[in-house]
Design a protein around this motif. Structure first.
Motif, mmCIF file in Angstrom:
data_model
loop_
_atom_site.group_PDB
_atom_site.id
_atom_site.type_symbol
_atom_site.label_atom_id
_atom_site.label_comp_id
_atom_site.label_asym_id
_atom_site.label_seq_id
_atom_site.Cartn_x
_atom_site.Cartn_y
_atom_site.Cartn_z
ATOM 1 N N UNK A 255 29.911 41.603 29.455
ATOM 2 C CA UNK A 255 29.251 41.981 28.201
ATOM 3 C C UNK A 255 30.166 41.811 26.995
ATOM 4 N N UNK A 256 31.346 41.209 27.181
ATOM 5 C CA UNK A 256 32.332 41.140 26.105
ATOM 6 C C UNK A 256 31.834 40.354 24.898
ATOM 7 N N UNK A 257 31.140 39.254 25.107
ATOM 8 C CA UNK A 257 30.639 38.466 23.976
ATOM 9 C C UNK A 257 29.677 39.286 23.137
ATOM 10 N N UNK A 258 28.742 39.980 23.789
ATOM 11 C CA UNK A 258 27.800 40.825 23.054
ATOM 12 C C UNK A 258 28.525 41.954 22.331
ATOM 13 N N UNK B 18 42.704 41.169 43.561
ATOM 14 C CA UNK B 18 41.756 40.074 43.386
ATOM 15 C C UNK B 18 41.600 39.737 41.910
ATOM 16 N N UNK B 19 41.360 38.482 41.628
ATOM 17 C CA UNK B 19 41.074 38.039 40.270
ATOM 18 C C UNK B 19 39.568 37.944 40.065
ATOM 19 N N UNK B 20 39.076 38.217 38.858
ATOM 20 C CA UNK B 20 37.646 38.055 38.596
ATOM 21 C C UNK B 20 37.256 36.586 38.603
ATOM 22 N N UNK B 21 35.992 36.319 38.838
ATOM 23 C CA UNK B 21 35.516 34.942 38.869
ATOM 24 C C UNK B 21 35.490 34.311 37.484
ATOM 25 N N UNK B 22 35.309 35.123 36.443
ATOM 26 C CA UNK B 22 35.224 34.607 35.081
ATOM 27 C C UNK B 22 36.025 35.493 34.142
ATOM 28 N N UNK B 23 36.510 34.904 33.042
ATOM 29 C CA UNK B 23 37.138 35.672 31.989
ATOM 30 C C UNK B 23 36.099 36.400 31.162
ATOM 31 N N UNK B 24 36.533 37.369 30.323
ATOM 32 C CA UNK B 24 35.577 38.184 29.574
ATOM 33 C C UNK B 24 34.594 37.389 28.724
ATOM 34 N N UNK B 25 35.034 36.259 28.144
ATOM 35 C CA UNK B 25 34.171 35.511 27.231
ATOM 36 C C UNK B 25 33.648 34.206 27.834
ATOM 37 N N UNK B 26 33.859 34.028 29.135
ATOM 38 C CA UNK B 26 33.304 32.863 29.807
ATOM 39 C C UNK B 26 31.803 33.062 30.000
ATOM 40 N N UNK B 27 31.004 32.020 29.758
ATOM 41 C CA UNK B 27 29.560 32.169 29.965
ATOM 42 C C UNK B 27 29.232 32.318 31.446
ATOM 43 N N UNK B 28 28.160 33.017 31.708
ATOM 44 C CA UNK B 28 27.692 33.146 33.091
ATOM 45 C C UNK B 28 27.180 31.799 33.575
ATOM 46 N N UNK B 29 27.352 31.477 34.852
ATOM 47 C CA UNK B 29 26.873 30.196 35.359
ATOM 48 C C UNK B 29 25.348 30.133 35.319
#
Length: 528
Positions: free
Chosen positions: A340-343, A517-528
């Protein structure tokens, strides 16, 4: 019975309390030491589950379970539990049943998610509405329209607001005392754990496999210590410290509001700092301003909103006033997931521009407002959640004490401190005090298999990562699994986390000690 071999081995509402002038005594002190053998199911018979397709949830099967109101009287008054099952896709090669709780307290868990595609393939996943909640025999305090507790999410920031909050919920608590009936004192987590053990028996499992998040972690911890020999694979995510939840570590902490003891405001502030650091480093963040201290920018925004709220238009066209409290609550809700970081960045930047002196006049702009934290703000009945908290925990007896704790908490996490501290205000004079059959420890009983403990080390806005670390050390046999991100809960945010859950439930295999573990996406990466 499960066919696999077991490996042996943490919407919120703002609630106020009846004014008890001059009272400083805690409402639910720990009392005498718990017996060596705490109350369990006391010979209660397992319910018969008659599964039929759920009318309102395609793909699920539903049943009703009858369990004792009080396990001191297993043959006495009965209550109903609404139970749901997501059947394993591959029934021929099914490995067992995983039980599920979504948190809250007060959350409906009847329709459990698949957890992971692999687990849905080989396991039935069973959820239920805990006693007093949802479609189970429900706790109900209010009989007239307009009755209820103070407005959800509107924690007080002025003496007048505090007075109104206390008086509003004084009436609410009095109505609970009049209308809720005997269930009022039997909704503790320990009783839910006893119900869970009967459900385990009802589906034919010798040991409990379970995934619980947030408050559901406390249910898992309580079960592991009430029924240690029946622990199979028990995974707890976004973890609550059971000692802070119930009594505190020192006798004097029983005089602290339990929601202050938990320190959720510290986890929220850490999550905010992680978000702001990521924002400062990413051009995609709308709140970014090179050369500017973003925490200072955020605090200045709150200063202005405290003096003068702004009015915006929701995407659906309805107007909304954004106050200091509303901005805090929406920020907290967005911090529940890094996705939700972008929002959140866009929301804060719009508020920043609208609140500046000399901001252009005109029609209220359209603003996408992040939702409040999941919970009562999403429509759950406030009295159902507060009954669990108050039946479990020790608290002060004077509601006016909460304001001092809120100010102390705000020094750590501005706004978040008041939000979380006032959550337990209704417990100051909850009718009858706590559930006589609550469980307050010990929390280190030897379990038949190790517990998997999962936490987000970059900040969890509701259940601080330090709680996951402490609980992994507190339990007799546990393994800590860490997600290097912020947010509330790790399942679904990382293939590494989900893979560990698959291995744990399928084979009883634990991740290596110290796994991060690392997250699959960074905070501002768009969802696939």
């Amino acid at each position: 019975m499960s066919s696999r071999t077991a490996v042996l081995g943490r919407g919120t509402a703002v609630l106020a309390a009846v004014l008890v002038a001059g009272s400083l005594a805690p409402t639910a002190l720990a009392g005498p030491e718990p017996p060596a053998q705490p109350l369990r199911t006391n010979g209660a018979a397992a319910p018969v589950l008659d599964w039929t397709p759920c009318a309102d949830a395609p793909g699920y099967e539903c049943a009703t379970a009858e369990v004792p109101l009080s396990y001191r009287d297993p043959a006495g008054q009965r209550i109903r539990l609404a139970v749901g099952k997501l059947p394993a896709v591959d029934q021929e090669h099914k490995l067992g049943t995983i039980f599920y709780n979504p948190g809250g307290p007060g959350g409906s868990g009847r329709f459990a998610p698949e957890l992971t595609p692999e687990l849905h393939q080989r396991f039935d996943i069973v959820g239920f509405d805990p006693r007093g909640i949802g479609d189970s025999t429900g706790l109900s305090c209010f009989t007239e329209p307009g009755d209820g507790f103070h407005e959800v999410g509107s924690f007080p920031v002025t003496p007048e607001q505090e007075r109104v909050t206390v008086e509003d919920t004084m009436r609410g608590v009095e109505q609970c005392a009049r209308n809720a009936g005997p269930l009022l004192r039997h909704t503790s987590t320990a009783n839910v754990a006893r119900d869970l053990d009967l459900l385990r028996e009802a589906v034919g499992e010798d040991r409990l496999d379970y995934y619980g998040i947030s408050y559901g972690s406390h249910l898992g911890t309580a079960y592991a210590n009430l029924f240690p020999e029946r622990v199979g694979s028990v995974a707890i995510d976004a973890v609550l410290d059971p000692i802070e939840w119930t009594t505190g570590y020192r006798p004097d902490e029983a005089f602290d509001p339990f929601s202050f003891r938990l320190g959720s405001y510290g986890g929220a502030q850490q999550a905010l700092r992680t978000f702001l650091d990521a924002c400062a480093a990413d051009e995609r963040c709308a709140f970014r301003e090179p050369g500017t201290d973003l925490l200072g920018k955020y605090d200045a925004l709150l200063d202005r909103l405290l003096t003068q709220p702004v009015t915006v238009t929701r995407p659906d066209g309805t107007p909304l006033e954004i106050t200091y409290q509303a901005a805090t609550t929406s920020t907290l809700g967005a911090l529940y997931g890094a996705s939700a970081s972008t929002q959140l960045g866009e929301f804060l930047q719009q508020l920043h521009e609208l609140s500046l002196p000399g901001a252009a006049a005109g029609p209220p702009p359209v603003v996408s407002v992040p939702p409040a934290p999941p919970g009562w703000a999403g429509g759950l009945r406030a009295e159902q959640g507060i009954s669990v908290m108050c039946n479990d925990s020790s608290n002060p007896g004077n509601p006016w004490a909460w304001s001092d704790y809120a100010r102390r908490a705000d020094e750590v996490g501005r706004g978040f401190g008041s939000y979380w501290t006032y959550l337990s205000l209704g417990c100051a004079d909850w009718p009858g005090g706590s559930d006589p059959d609550r469980y307050t420890g010990p929390w280190d009983r030897e379990t038949s298999a190790p517990v998997l403990v999962i936490g987000n080390r970059q900040g969890d806005p509701a259940t601080p990562y330090d709680d996951a670390r402490k609980v992994s050390e507190l339990l007799a046999d546990a393994r800590l699994l860490t997600l290097d991100s912020f947010g509330h809960g790790a399942r679904g945010a990382s293939a590494c986390i989900d893979g560990a859950l698959n291995a744990y439930f399928t084979d009883g295999a634990l991740p290596a000690e110290g796994t991060v573990c690392q997250p699959d996406r960074g905070p501002f990466d768009p969802a696939p």
